[in-house]
Each structure stands twice: as C-alpha cells, then as structure tokens.
Scaffold this motif. Structure first.
Motif, mmCIF file in Angstrom:
data_model
loop_
_atom_site.group_PDB
_atom_site.id
_atom_site.type_symbol
_atom_site.label_atom_id
_atom_site.label_comp_id
_atom_site.label_asym_id
_atom_site.label_seq_id
_atom_site.Cartn_x
_atom_site.Cartn_y
_atom_site.Cartn_z
ATOM 1 N N ARG A 152 37.923 23.023 0.991
ATOM 2 C CA ARG A 152 36.838 23.986 0.798
ATOM 3 C C ARG A 152 37.355 25.403 0.932
ATOM 4 O O ARG A 152 36.979 26.294 0.142
ATOM 5 C CB ARG A 152 35.717 23.732 1.811
ATOM 6 N N SER A 153 38.234 25.650 1.933
ATOM 7 C CA SER A 153 38.769 27.003 2.087
ATOM 8 C C SER A 153 39.578 27.430 0.871
ATOM 9 O O SER A 153 39.559 28.598 0.473
ATOM 10 C CB SER A 153 39.611 27.080 3.360
ATOM 11 N N ILE A 154 40.301 26.466 0.237
ATOM 12 C CA ILE A 154 41.073 26.791 -0.976
ATOM 13 C C ILE A 154 40.140 27.173 -2.112
ATOM 14 O O ILE A 154 40.338 28.190 -2.806
ATOM 15 C CB ILE A 154 41.969 25.609 -1.362
ATOM 16 N N ILE A 155 39.090 26.346 -2.316
ATOM 17 C CA ILE A 155 38.152 26.614 -3.417
ATOM 18 C C ILE A 155 37.430 27.935 -3.169
ATOM 19 O O ILE A 155 37.251 28.751 -4.093
ATOM 20 C CB ILE A 155 37.154 25.459 -3.565
ATOM 21 N N GLU A 156 36.984 28.168 -1.936
ATOM 22 C CA GLU A 156 36.271 29.402 -1.649
ATOM 23 C C GLU A 156 37.186 30.614 -1.765
ATOM 24 O O GLU A 156 36.714 31.712 -2.102
ATOM 25 C CB GLU A 156 35.678 29.316 -0.237
ATOM 26 N N SER A 157 38.511 30.443 -1.506
ATOM 27 C CA SER A 157 39.450 31.557 -1.704
ATOM 28 C C SER A 157 39.579 31.912 -3.170
ATOM 29 O O SER A 157 39.953 33.029 -3.504
ATOM 30 C CB SER A 157 40.807 31.202 -1.118
ATOM 31 N N HIS A 158 39.224 30.933 -4.023
ATOM 32 C CA HIS A 158 39.193 31.198 -5.466
ATOM 33 C C HIS A 158 37.796 31.602 -5.922
ATOM 34 O O HIS A 158 37.513 31.579 -7.127
ATOM 35 C CB HIS A 158 39.658 29.960 -6.252
ATOM 36 N N GLN A 159 36.942 31.971 -4.992
ATOM 37 C CA GLN A 159 35.558 32.392 -5.276
ATOM 38 C C GLN A 159 34.758 31.281 -5.941
ATOM 39 O O GLN A 159 33.847 31.516 -6.720
ATOM 40 C CB GLN A 159 35.534 33.653 -6.145
ATOM 41 N N GLY A 160 35.086 30.059 -5.579
ATOM 42 C CA GLY A 160 34.354 28.900 -6.074
ATOM 43 C C GLY A 160 33.593 28.248 -4.926
ATOM 44 O O GLY A 160 33.456 28.782 -3.835
ATOM 45 N N ARG A 161 33.121 27.044 -5.173
ATOM 46 C CA ARG A 161 32.387 26.316 -4.141
ATOM 47 C C ARG A 161 32.659 24.824 -4.286
ATOM 48 O O ARG A 161 32.883 24.318 -5.399
ATOM 49 C CB ARG A 161 30.893 26.579 -4.232
ATOM 50 N N LEU A 162 32.641 24.128 -3.109
ATOM 51 C CA LEU A 162 32.903 22.698 -3.030
ATOM 52 C C LEU A 162 31.733 22.070 -2.273
ATOM 53 O O LEU A 162 31.358 22.539 -1.212
ATOM 54 C CB LEU A 162 34.218 22.441 -2.286
ATOM 55 N N TRP A 163 31.183 21.000 -2.838
ATOM 56 C CA TRP A 163 30.047 20.339 -2.199
ATOM 57 C C TRP A 163 30.132 18.846 -2.404
ATOM 58 O O TRP A 163 30.972 18.365 -3.181
ATOM 59 C CB TRP A 163 28.734 20.897 -2.716
ATOM 60 N N SER A 164 29.258 18.123 -1.710
ATOM 61 C CA SER A 164 29.277 16.656 -1.776
ATOM 62 C C SER A 164 27.848 16.153 -1.841
ATOM 63 O O SER A 164 26.897 16.816 -1.412
ATOM 64 C CB SER A 164 29.968 16.067 -0.546
ATOM 65 N N THR A 165 27.715 14.913 -2.366
ATOM 66 C CA THR A 165 26.414 14.248 -2.467
ATOM 67 C C THR A 165 26.635 12.768 -2.233
ATOM 68 O O THR A 165 27.571 12.175 -2.779
ATOM 69 C CB THR A 165 25.790 14.458 -3.863
ATOM 70 N N SER A 166 25.748 12.201 -1.378
ATOM 71 C CA SER A 166 25.826 10.763 -1.091
ATOM 72 C C SER A 166 24.758 10.063 -1.899
ATOM 73 O O SER A 166 23.590 10.485 -1.916
ATOM 74 C CB SER A 166 25.634 10.496 0.396
ATOM 75 N N THR A 167 25.157 9.003 -2.609
ATOM 76 C CA THR A 167 24.220 8.221 -3.416
ATOM 77 C C THR A 167 24.150 6.807 -2.860
ATOM 78 O O THR A 167 24.796 6.469 -1.867
ATOM 79 C CB THR A 167 24.675 8.186 -4.886
ATOM 80 N N ASP A 168 23.300 6.004 -3.533
ATOM 81 C CA ASP A 168 23.183 4.614 -3.083
ATOM 82 C C ASP A 168 24.514 3.874 -3.229
ATOM 83 O O ASP A 168 24.805 2.984 -2.426
ATOM 84 C CB ASP A 168 22.097 3.902 -3.894
ATOM 85 N N VAL A 169 25.299 4.243 -4.244
ATOM 86 C CA VAL A 169 26.614 3.613 -4.464
ATOM 87 C C VAL A 169 27.649 4.726 -4.523
ATOM 88 O O VAL A 169 27.760 5.457 -5.515
ATOM 89 C CB VAL A 169 26.646 2.784 -5.762
ATOM 90 N N GLY A 170 28.403 4.868 -3.423
ATOM 91 C CA GLY A 170 29.502 5.804 -3.425
ATOM 92 C C GLY A 170 29.120 7.212 -3.056
ATOM 93 O O GLY A 170 27.972 7.527 -2.773
ATOM 94 N N ALA A 171 30.159 8.084 -3.101
ATOM 95 C CA ALA A 171 30.009 9.496 -2.775
ATOM 96 C C ALA A 171 30.489 10.323 -3.953
ATOM 97 O O ALA A 171 31.334 9.894 -4.741
ATOM 98 C CB ALA A 171 30.783 9.844 -1.517
ATOM 99 N N VAL A 172 29.966 11.527 -4.078
ATOM 100 C CA VAL A 172 30.311 12.418 -5.182
ATOM 101 C C VAL A 172 30.760 13.743 -4.576
ATOM 102 O O VAL A 172 30.044 14.347 -3.777
ATOM 103 C CB VAL A 172 29.120 12.639 -6.124
#
Length: 855
Positions: free
Chosen positions: A818-838
């Motif tokens: 996340r710190s790498i992505i944010e240093s590139h002025q981007g964003r990193l996030w996650s989502t939990s579903t019924d099958v797996g993670a995103v």
C-alpha cells in the motif's frame, strides 16, 4: 272579721294535694266584711272581697267563691234556690277566679232595687208611726202593757221579712231612737212613770222581735248554705277524684315512659317508689331496699351528703354515681334530688337519675378530640390563621412562631393579615365563587429577615366571626431540596457517562431510568428500555467472564466494576466500562441499582494500538538487526552473485560460438540465469536500502508487461501449488511513469498472498484471475483468488503493519504494497466475497512526480 268555714281545710288539702282549682260559693251571712273595698282573711286562708255592687268574692291559692246578698224575709227554700242559682251562674275567668254570669249580675241588680224599695217603704211606715206617736197624747205608746210598742215591732218584723237580718237590727235601732224621741215630743196625757214604763216595754219588744227574727233567719240561711255546700262538696269530690285519676294517668305516663329513673326516697334513704329499675333488677328487688345498696362504695359519701343537705335545708341537690350491670358494663348516672315538704317539714325526696354514660363518652371523646386538635395545632409545622372579611384576626394557631418567629400576641398586634402575608394574596371574588383556593405560593420574611417560601390554602369558613381560613405551610426546605434535585437531575442529564437505574425490588430488575448519554451511547431511547433488564445490551455475546462477576456482585449486593462488550441498537460493538452500585433506603434496604457506563471503545482501540506499536517496536528492533544482517549478507552474497553473472556472461559468449540449435538453447538458459542473478542482486540491494532513505527510480513502463513478468517470476511456486492463472488483460494500455521494480514487488506480494490463502482449497479449484482495466485517468489491476476470503475484522486491519492472518506471517507485505502504491499517488484496496478475496490497485496515468523516499 274572720270566720271559720266548715270543711274548707279538707277541700284545701285535696286541692293542694291534687294541685287543681276547686270552686265553691258561700252565703254572705258567713262573713262579716269591714266595709266596701276592705279585705278580711278567713282561718282557711281565704281572701274575701266586698264589691261595690254588694257581691262578696272570696279566693285562695286554690279556691274562689262568689255569692250575693239575698233578702232575709224569704223562706229557706227560696234562699236555697237563689243560692243554687248563684252557684250555677258562677263561672271561672282566665285567671282562676270565679265570677258571676251576666244573668246573676242582673238578678243582683234587681235584688238591690227591691231592697231600696223595701227600705223606703219601711222608712215611710216608721215615719207614719212616729207621727201618730207625736200627735197623740201619751202616744200610741201610752197604752198599758206591752202593746205600747206594737207599731214599731211591726216595722221590725216587716224589715225581717223583706230585708236581711242586718237591716232588721238597723230598723230596730231606728225604732228605739224614734220611741225615745216620741217621749219628749208627744203631748202630755198621763203619768210620767207610766209613759216611761210603757215605752221601756216597747223597746224591749222591739229588740226581742229583732234579735229572735235575726237568729231564725240566720239558722235558715245556714241550713241553705250547708245544703248547697253538701251538694257542691259531692260534685267537687267527684271532680277532684276524676282530676286525681287523670293526674295519676298523666304522672304514670310521664314516669313510665321517661328515659330517666325516678324514685321516691324516704328519710332512711330507702326507695319507696321507682318508675323502672336498672337492667337486671325488678321493681320488687328495689322497693324498700336502701338506695346505697345500688351505689358503689366510692360514691356513698357523696350520696349521703347530698340527701342530708336536702332533708336538712330543703334545697335541691345532685350527685354522680356509677352502676355495674350484670354483663360487667359500668354505667354513669347523674342524679337530681328534690325535697317533698309536708306541714313545713321535708318528709321525703324525689330522685331523678339520668344515664349519662353515652354523654360522658361523647364528652370524653370531645375532650380527647379537642386535646388532639390542640396538640396537633401546636406541634404541626403548618400554621392556621382565621380572619374576618376585613382581614382582622379571629384565631391564630399557637405554633405561628415556627414559621414567622413571632409570638401569637405579636402577630395579633399587627391586626391585619396583610401585614404578615402581604397585599393581593388572592382574588376575593374567586374565593367566593370557588369556596377554596389551593397552592398559593408566597414569600415572607421572619423576625430575623430570613426568607420563607410558603404554600397557602385559603378556604371560606364561618367560625366564631371568622370567614377566611389560611393554612400556611413552610416549603422553604422543600424548595431548596427541589432546587438541589433539579441541579442533580440536570447534572445527571448533562453527564457524558451513561447512567441507568434498575429496580432491585422487582424480580427481573427492570430499568426505571436512563439519561440522555445512555440513549446516545446505545442508540436505545428511554421508551425502548423502560421495564426491561439491561442484558439486552449483551446481544448474543453472553459468554463473557465479566458477566458472571456482575451476576455474583448483584446477588451479594456489592459494588462491581467491569468492562463488557455491548452492542448498540444498530448491532455495532462498543466497549462498555460499567460500574454498578446498590442504592439503600433509610432502613438499609436495597431498593435500586445504579449503573454508570462509559464508552471506552476508543480507549480499547488505543490500548490495542499501543500493544501493536509495542509489537512494531519489537519488529523494528528485529528489522534493525535484520538490516545489519542483510547488509552483511548482501556483501557476502554480492560477490558470488557477481561471479555467477560474470561466469554466465562468459558461458553465453562461449555458447554463441557453438553451432546448431543446441547452442541457442544453452545461450537462452544462461541468459535466464544471469537475469535471475541480477534480480537477486537487486532484491538484496532493496533489502539493504529498506532501512535507509533512497530516491525512487521511475521510468516509462507497460503495466501488462509488469503483470506477465510477475507471473514468470513466480511460475515455479505457482506450478508447485497447482494454481491456475487466468489473465484478462486490456490491450494496449497507456504507458505509466513508475518504479518498475516496486510495482513488480507489489504484484508478487499479491500473488503470494493469493496462493498462500488457497492452501486449504482443493487443488482443482485453486485459481487466480488477473484483470487490467483503463479509464481516462488511471489504470487498474484486479487480482481475485478462490480462497476463503477474510472476515470483517480482517478487512479493517488487513493493511495494518505487522498484522497477519497467517501464523508465520510478518504482517509487512500488504503494508509495504500500500505504501508503494500510495507513493505513486495511487490506491490499494481489498474486498471479501463469498468465494475468495479481491485485491485491486489503481495508478494514475501520466504521473511523473518523484517522492523523496521510498515507502
């Protein structure tokens, strides 16, 4: 002149005994009045009146009689008839005196007229005889013997026949005087001694005739009176007997139906008569018995003294005594004693005993009530004042000093209540209309000047000239307590801590009060929680050890302080720092429990963060150590890797000289070895530079190329774990200005997290989908696995440093990514579903800004 009436005392005794009026008429010859208008007393206490019309009226306390004069020359039967007519004509006036009727009065007038005529005729006859005597020598009296006074004797006889005996005697005296006068005026006709003798015999004849005639007339009159009296006595006795019978009936009715006990007591204090005995006794038991037998010994002296005074002085007396009936009930009697006088001596006494038990009880109850009211008015804190319409005092309660600090006399000197309570306390019109006005608030000052808040009730009354009653209650302390209570309530209402009060006297200890802070903290309104137990705040989380401690403290009625996991109305968790204390009444009985709660969720988060920081510090210490180790390792491994790179380059140069397809394949392998050695060197360099500031090395790069390179770099691990890669890349993508190695490191971290999350997943279901997308502003990479995903808590803390869901994880991969992505002025996030993670990250297109340091 006094005369005795036969039988009068007898009738007087009867009349005196019966207390009735008896009417009788007597003949006038029984009395000898002095003159017209004079009174004379008879031995029978009769008062005799001679009226101007000749009627004689006699009266006493009980007897009144009326008679009239009758003519003396009437025979006895005629006189008796006249007297009978007189008696029949008499009547009783309104004052108890008998008077003659109108017919009797007229008859009297006619009798008087006849009397005057007869007197005139006799006077003429006497004058004629005197004339003859004066003109005849020696007169008519000159005859020899007793015949000399015959004419005058005839005159006396005529007066006896026509008039009463008094007139006969008068005529005899007149004839005597005329006979003597004729001696001196008659012409001489004989011897002087013969004339004197003749006239002496005439005087003797005249008085003999008058006296004998008067005596005879008196005897006939007395006989007539006796006959009339006998008849009257018979009638009077019959009337007296009838009146006695009626009186006895009246007396018997009065005594038998009287509620009092009426007795006749003799001088020996024995009961001779009683109208009705007390309960449990008969008349035979009482008659002849001593009165003291029915009087308790303690009252003997009072009874004896009372009767002694009555018999000695003849004055009435009274005493009180008690009597105990057969059932043990004691009755109180008030006795009034009166004398019975006979012949001026007290021979007996009457005693009227009245049962005053109920009256005494009523009086005692009244005295007790008055005493109770007096004590109540003296000791109550309320002050009662009564005034008239003008406001002037008619009554002042003795305890007025409690409120006003003024004595009753000092308040009374103020005269008007307005000086004490002020003007315009209430509207008199409203009081007249409603009769009572309540809860009038007023402030007064006492003698010391201290203010007092009064609550006044005003009522319209009518008590001994008073018309307005004021009931004043000092509510100063209550007002002060109410102000303190309002302040306390305001403090509770304004408190930031939640406060609830539960009823300890009810089985389930329902909530009876919550403050607004409780409502804000829990999301429940007061209406939602009233009547419920506070356990609803635990939700389904009932296995907390602290709850057992709370239940134990409630059973033991002691204080307890715990921190619980509670849940708001919307289901969100909050940490509740709860203090519970019992509330005791004045007698020490526990009536309520009060709970003070504080939301310490942030404090708990701070504590957790503190622990995590401590863990981070530990990691930092390990990283520092590791940094030193990495620096040494990098130095030690750098030479072999450099040698490997050189030798691989030499092998590649040599292999190029080989002929055939086999040489090309060898050259490709050698180049791969060289690339991996360079990558290993770069990683070592990054590990060495991780603990020190460094500048980013950014260049243009293709995001799809970085994705493919990350798959090639992890192909061996993916193959060993049977993970299938599915690519959905968007071609072509705009070029990005990024640090290629850092973005490659992010992709490798995401891939590693995915295959490590699918270790428990069946091998045929293990897959990773990688998608790239582009918009006008940024490019996005999406990595989706078929693992179990992560929970709500994991989603919140997934990118925290040193947080890992794996037992052997360090918790740095996603944080660094996340710190790498944010240093590139981007964003990193996650989502939990019924099958797996995103996991997804987005990088802006055309961003060429350089940061001072790497993450």
């Amino acid at each position: 002149m006094e005369d005795h009436l036969p039988g009068a005392e007898h009738w007087l005794s009867i009349a005196r005994y019966r207390n009735v009026t008896t009417e009788m008429v007597y003949m006038g010859s029984l009395f000898r009045p002095r003159r017209d208008g004079d009174d004379c007393q008879t031995p029978s206490s009769f008062t005799v009146h001679r009226l101007s019309n000749g009627t004689i009226c006699f009266e006493s306390k009980f007897l009144v009689g009326v008679t009239r004069d009758t003519m003396t020359n009437s025979h006895t039967t005629r006189q008796s008839s006249d007297r009978a007519d007189d008696i029949a004509g008499a009547r009783e006036d309104g004052r108890g005196r008998s008077v003659v009727s109108a017919e009797a009065v007229n008859e009297g007038r006619r009798g008087r007229l006849r009397t005057s005529h007869a007197v005139g005729l006799l006077l003429l006859l006497t004058a004629g005889v005197f004339w003859i005597d004066t003109v005849t020598p020696l007169g008519v009296a000159g005859a020899a013997g007793v015949m000399g006074g015959v004419p005058y004797v005839l005159v006396v006889l005529a007066s006896l026949w026509i008039l009463q005996r008094e007139y006969a005697l008068i005529m005899a005296a007149l004839c005597t005087l005329l006979l003597i006068a004729g001696f001196f005026v008659s012409p001489a006709g004989g011897e002087l001694w013969q004339v004197a003798m003749n006239r002496s015999f005439a005087v003797f004849a005249i008085w003999t005739t008058a006296l004998l005639g008067a005596a005879a007339k008196h005897s006939s009159s007395l006989a007539a009176v006796n006959a009339a009296l006998s008849a009257q006595e018979t009638a009077t006795r019959k009337q007296a007997e009838e009146a006695l019978h009626v009186s006895e009936e009246h007396w018997r009715s009065l005594t038998e139906y009287s509620p009092d006990h009426i007795m006749l007591i003799d001088e020996e204090l024995k009961i001779q008569y009683i109208n009705r005995p007390v309960s449990g006794l008969t008349v035979d038991d009482v008659i002849g018995a001593p009165l003291l037998d029915f009087v308790p010994p303690k009252c003997h002296e009072d009874v004896v003294n009372c009767f002694a005074g009555v018999f000695a002085a003849g004055e009435p007396g009274q005493y009180e005594t008690t009597y105990c009936s057969d059932d043990g009930t004691e009755r109180v009697f008030e006795a009034f004693v009166g004398p019975i006088v006979k012949s001026g001596k007290v021979t007996a006494a009457t005693c009227r005993a009245t049962d005053i038990t109920d009256r005494r009880r009523t009086e005692e109850a009244l005295r007790e009530s008055e005493e109770m009211h007096r004590v109540t008015l003296t000791n109550i804190s309320d002050t009662v004042l009564i005034t008239d319409d003008a406001g002037d005092y008619t009554f002042i309660c003795p305890n007025a000093h409690i409120i006003f600090d003024y004595s009753e006399e000092e308040i009374r000197r103020t005269k008007n209540i307005s000086a004490l309570l002020g003007e315009g306390l209430f509207d008199p019109g409203q009081l007249r209309a409603r009769g009572e006005l309540t809860n009038i608030e007023c402030e007064v000052r006492d003698r010391r000047g201290d203010p007092h808040a009064l609550l006044i009730n005003v009522k319209h009354v009518s008590i001994k000239g008073g018309t307005t009653l004021y009931s004043c209650r000092d509510v100063t302390a209550r007002k002060r307590a109410q102000a303190e209570l309002r302040l306390r309530n305001l403090a509770i209402e304004s408190a930031r801590n939640g406060i609830l009060i539960a009823d300890a006297c009810s089985d389930d200890m329902p909530i009876v009060y919550v403050n607004p802070a409780f409502e804000r903290m829990t999301g429940y309104s007061a209406k939602d929680v009233f009547g419920k137990n506070a356990r609803y705040l635990h939700g389904s989380d009932r296995d907390q050890p602290e709850l057992a401690e709370v239940r134990r403290a409630l059973r033991e009625s002691r204080d307890v302080h715990v921190t619980l996991r509670n849940y708001r109305k919307d289901g969100t968790l909050f940490w509740n720092d709860l203090s519970i204390s019992p509330v005791r009444s004045d007698d020490g009985r526990i009536t309520h429990f009060i709970g003070v709660q504080n939301d310490v969720t942030e404090q708990k988060a701070s504590e957790r963060e503190l622990r995590e920081n401590e863990q981070r510090l530990t990691h930092v210490a390990r990283l520092s150590t590791m940094g030193a180790m990495v620096a040494g390792i990098s130095h030690e491994l750098g030479q072999p890797l450099y040698a490997i790179t050189n030798y691989s380059d030499a092998c590649a140069t040599a292999a190029e000289q080989l002929q055939g397809g086999q040489g090309e394949q060898v050259v490709d392998w050698i180049r791969r070895i060289s690339e991996q050695a360079n990558i290993a060197g770069t990683i070592l360099k990054r590990l060495r530079d991780f603990t020190r500031p460094s500048r980013a090395e950014r260049m243009e790069a293709d995001l799809n190329s970085i994705v493919r390179q990350s798959i090639e770099s992890t192909a061996l691990e993916l193959r060993d774990r049977n993970v299938r890669i599915e690519l959905q890349l968007t071609e072509p993508l705009p070029r990005l200005f990024v640090d290629r190695v850092q973005i490659l490191q992010v992709m490798i971290n995401l891939l590693r997290n995915s295959w490590e999350a699918m270790e428990e997943t069946a091998e045929d279901e293990r897959r990773i989908e990688i998608c790239t997308q582009a918009t006008e502003t940024d490019e996005t990479v999406i990595v989706r696995d078929s693992g179990p995903g992560f929970g709500k808590e994991g989603e919140q803390r997934l990118f925290d440093q040193f947080y890992s869901t794996k037992a052997a994880g360090m918790g740095l991969g996603l944080a660094i990514s996340r710190s790498i992505i944010e240093s590139h002025q981007g964003r990193l996030w996650s989502t939990s579903t019924d099958v797996g993670a995103v996991f997804s990250f987005a990088l802006p297109i055309g961003c060429n800004s350089l940061l001072e340091t790497d993450p």
